[in-house]
Design an enzyme around this catalytic site. Structure first.
Site, mmCIF file in Angstrom:
data_model
loop_
_atom_site.group_PDB
_atom_site.id
_atom_site.type_symbol
_atom_site.label_atom_id
_atom_site.label_comp_id
_atom_site.label_asym_id
_atom_site.label_seq_id
_atom_site.Cartn_x
_atom_site.Cartn_y
_atom_site.Cartn_z
ATOM 1 N N SER A 263 -6.488 0.426 -5.567
ATOM 2 C CA SER A 263 -6.824 1.572 -4.723
ATOM 3 C C SER A 263 -7.833 2.472 -5.413
ATOM 4 O O SER A 263 -8.568 3.215 -4.761
ATOM 5 C CB SER A 263 -5.562 2.369 -4.390
ATOM 6 O OG SER A 263 -5.000 2.932 -5.563
ATOM 7 N N CYS A 318 -3.732 3.209 5.694
ATOM 8 C CA CYS A 318 -3.723 3.835 4.373
ATOM 9 C C CYS A 318 -3.440 5.330 4.490
ATOM 10 O O CYS A 318 -4.049 6.016 5.313
ATOM 11 C CB CYS A 318 -5.060 3.598 3.678
ATOM 12 S SG CYS A 318 -5.108 4.214 1.987
ATOM 13 N N TYR A 404 1.476 -5.261 11.441
ATOM 14 C CA TYR A 404 0.438 -4.952 10.451
ATOM 15 C C TYR A 404 0.978 -3.898 9.492
ATOM 16 O O TYR A 404 1.417 -2.829 9.920
ATOM 17 C CB TYR A 404 -0.815 -4.437 11.160
ATOM 18 C CG TYR A 404 -1.979 -4.120 10.240
ATOM 19 C CD1 TYR A 404 -2.326 -4.968 9.190
ATOM 20 C CD2 TYR A 404 -2.745 -2.971 10.436
ATOM 21 C CE1 TYR A 404 -3.406 -4.692 8.361
ATOM 22 C CE2 TYR A 404 -3.831 -2.683 9.612
ATOM 23 C CZ TYR A 404 -4.156 -3.544 8.578
ATOM 24 O OH TYR A 404 -5.210 -3.259 7.762
ATOM 25 N N GLU A 407 -0.633 -2.557 2.033
ATOM 26 C CA GLU A 407 -0.169 -2.985 0.717
ATOM 27 C C GLU A 407 0.554 -1.856 -0.020
ATOM 28 O O GLU A 407 1.301 -2.100 -0.956
ATOM 29 C CB GLU A 407 -1.345 -3.491 -0.119
ATOM 30 C CG GLU A 407 -1.911 -4.817 0.351
ATOM 31 C CD GLU A 407 -0.887 -5.926 0.298
ATOM 32 O OE1 GLU A 407 -0.464 -6.294 -0.809
ATOM 33 O OE2 GLU A 407 -0.504 -6.427 1.373
ATOM 34 N N ARG A 417 -1.126 -2.630 -7.266
ATOM 35 C CA ARG A 417 -2.394 -2.145 -6.711
ATOM 36 C C ARG A 417 -2.555 -0.637 -6.884
ATOM 37 O O ARG A 417 -3.667 -0.127 -6.937
ATOM 38 C CB ARG A 417 -2.472 -2.496 -5.232
ATOM 39 C CG ARG A 417 -3.831 -2.217 -4.602
ATOM 40 C CD ARG A 417 -3.856 -2.577 -3.118
ATOM 41 N NE ARG A 417 -5.223 -2.705 -2.644
ATOM 42 C CZ ARG A 417 -5.976 -1.700 -2.223
ATOM 43 N NH1 ARG A 417 -5.484 -0.476 -2.244
ATOM 44 N NH2 ARG A 417 -7.205 -1.905 -1.800
ATOM 45 N N GLU A 429 1.825 4.612 -0.065
ATOM 46 C CA GLU A 429 0.431 4.951 0.200
ATOM 47 C C GLU A 429 -0.095 4.145 1.391
ATOM 48 O O GLU A 429 -1.307 4.067 1.624
ATOM 49 C CB GLU A 429 -0.426 4.718 -1.046
ATOM 50 C CG GLU A 429 -0.073 5.639 -2.198
ATOM 51 C CD GLU A 429 -1.049 5.561 -3.357
ATOM 52 O OE1 GLU A 429 -2.275 5.519 -3.115
ATOM 53 O OE2 GLU A 429 -0.575 5.536 -4.511
#
Length: 498
Positions: A263, A318, A404, A407, A417, A429
């Site tokens: 990220s 996000c 959907y 991550e 990540r 996040e």
């Protein structure tokens, strides 16, 4: 005191393209969407070139082997996600690389005295319906025959019986010697009405198989992104935690490019990991990111990144900006990084492509990102809508949707990540949700590409470099944004034409 960046953080919604003069030689048919994926010397070709500027996000909900296959056939490129065991990610790479080729190294091999039940399990595991019968059950053993799924039926034949009872022996098979070219092999497939042509060495050991279906596949999808062996190209995401073990396994599986997925890529951790990969495996292209400004781009480019992903917090799932207050409007980020990319090119003579990752809500946003300097885009929500993505297809009152999730969500728990400290995800996040189902990727992407080409034509461009150098952009007020949309009562059903 803190440094204040005076420029407003802007998104793609705040811009429109102005039409340029459209020449008589400028049409959708003449638009060329080729673009470099990886670093190259100015004036030379990139080692990997995309036929269309689309890559799929490094996400569990997006980049499956099936989607990687479909996207590569349509000129794009996928990065298979790394939030899984190393052996599983390597197996996913192999699945894409073994889907098609010119000269295929057989991965479905069996001995003549093995049982048909073992063959059934093997075909189910590899997904292939043709098996090479060799004396030792290897891909390079002495070829004794071929057996296909059409040669036996699990309900009609004794699965405890040997494969030799249902195979076609080598004496009855057309085959070729080691000097045959791919063009000659394809000609024999059609002239002799063959589905498969084995290629043997002088001692009868299997070297390759050539399939008629691969030839037909290439004709159906002429813009496929393939390697020197005519295999589809595929990438893989990696992290800064287990890369020393993951990278060699992915290379052994045949991966074409890697990308560090974080990220926030502006870190010593990523620079050190990039340097390690370039030192130990200089032949494999590896990208870096994510970044939002020119300073961070230069940092990763100097560390060895072969391309750089741009975008923090702009993805549809996000919530990094909400949770941590960091990021930048995607349009501002792309414009800033593109300027740094061009300065790096002038200073070093090397071109490091940039990828716009996130903030692409509408199809026309792709055109804006490319006009602003991105060499290609990476999308998650867009590809998650298609059949080939991993999310479940679910019915609702208003139609079908696809699952959907980000991550950074608790569902994915991709703590590697986000670097929140420790061995887990402390806070989310990303979110877990749904996107409208959009059917098959081949049809959906074709529509987006058609829109992109006609936009470029209106801007008087037939190539992406020309588009970037001549595009004119204007800022959009709230009122002009509202003016962009239809302002009539829409029909509930198509009009009847008499």
């Amino acid at each position: 005191m803190a440094q204040i960046i005076a420029e407003v953080s802007r998104t793609f919604n705040e811009f429109l393209l102005l039409p340029n003069r459209t020449r008589t030689d400028c049409s959708a048919a003449t638009v060329d969407l080729r673009t470099p994926l990886v670093r190259h010397v100015v004036g030379e070709a990139s080692a990997i070139e995309l036929q269309s500027p689309f890559t799929s996000a490094i996400m569990q909900a997006v980049s499956t082997p099936a989607l990687a296959i479909a996207l590569a056939r349509n000129g794009g490129f996928s990065f298979l996600h790394h939030n899984q065991p190393i052996q599983d990610q390597a197996a996913a790479v192999r699945q894409v690389k073994n889907f098609k080729a010119g000269f295929v190294t057989s991965d479905t091999n069996i001995r003549p005295d093995d049982s048909l039940s073992l063959l059934v399990d093997l075909m189910r595991r590899t997904g292939h319906s043709t098996a090479a019968v060799t004396h030792d059950g290897t891909a390079t053993g002495r070829l004794l025959g071929l057996v296909t799924s059409r040669d036996f039926h699990p309900q009609r034949h004794d699965l405890d019986g040997p494969v030799s009872g249902r195979m076609t022996a080598i004496s009855d098979l057309a085959h070729a010697g080691p000097d045959i070219t791919l063009s000659e092999a394809n000609a024999r497939l059609w002239d002799e009405r063959l589905d498969c042509l084995p290629v043997l060495d002088t001692e009868g050991h299997l070297q390759h198989l050539v399939f008629r279906s691969d030839y037909a596949d290439h004709k159906r999808f002429p813009n496929q992104v393939v390697d020197a062996a005519k295999r589809l190209r595929v990438g893989a995401g990696i992290n800064t935690h287990d890369y020393e073990e993951r990278v060699p396994a992915l290379l052994e599986a045949g991966v074409d490019a890697l990308c560090f997925d974080s990220s926030d890529g502006y870190s010593d951790w990523q620079a050190q990991a990039l340097s390690w990969v370039k030192k130990h495996y200089p032949e494999i292209p590896v990208g870096g990111g994510n970044v939002v400004d020119g300073e961070a781009f230069t940092f990763l480019a100097e560390a060895g990144a072969d391309f750089v992903k741009v975008g923090v917090g702009g993805g549809s799932i996000c919530i990094t900006r909400d949770q941590k207050g960091i990021g930048r409007g995607q349009a501002s980020a792309v414009l800033d990084v593109a300027a740094a990319r061009d300065a790096f090119r002038e200073r070093t003579g090397e071109y490091v492509p940039i990828c716009s990752d996130g903030g692409l809500v509408h199809d026309y946003h792709v055109a804006l990102a490319l006009a602003m300097g991105a060499d290609f885009v990476m999308m998650g929500r867009y590809f998650a809508r298609f059949d080939q993505a991993s999310g479940a297809k679910l019915p609702t009152r208003d139609g079908f949707v696809k699952e959907y999730w980000g991550e950074g969500s608790n569902r994915a728990r991709n703590w590697q990540r986000y670097g929140q400290g420790g061995q887990g995800l402390i806070f989310e996040e990303g979110v877990d949700g749904y996107v409208p189902y959009a059917g098959d990727l081949n049809e959906g992407l074709a529509l987006t590409i058609a829109k992109l080409k006609t936009t470029m034509v209106s801007c008087g461009s037939t190539t992406l470099p020309e588009f970037q150098s001549t595009a004119r952009l204007t800022l959009v007020s709230d009122q002009s944004f509202q003016e962009s949309h239809a302002n009539v009562t829409l029909r509930d059903a198509p009009a009847t034409v008499s």
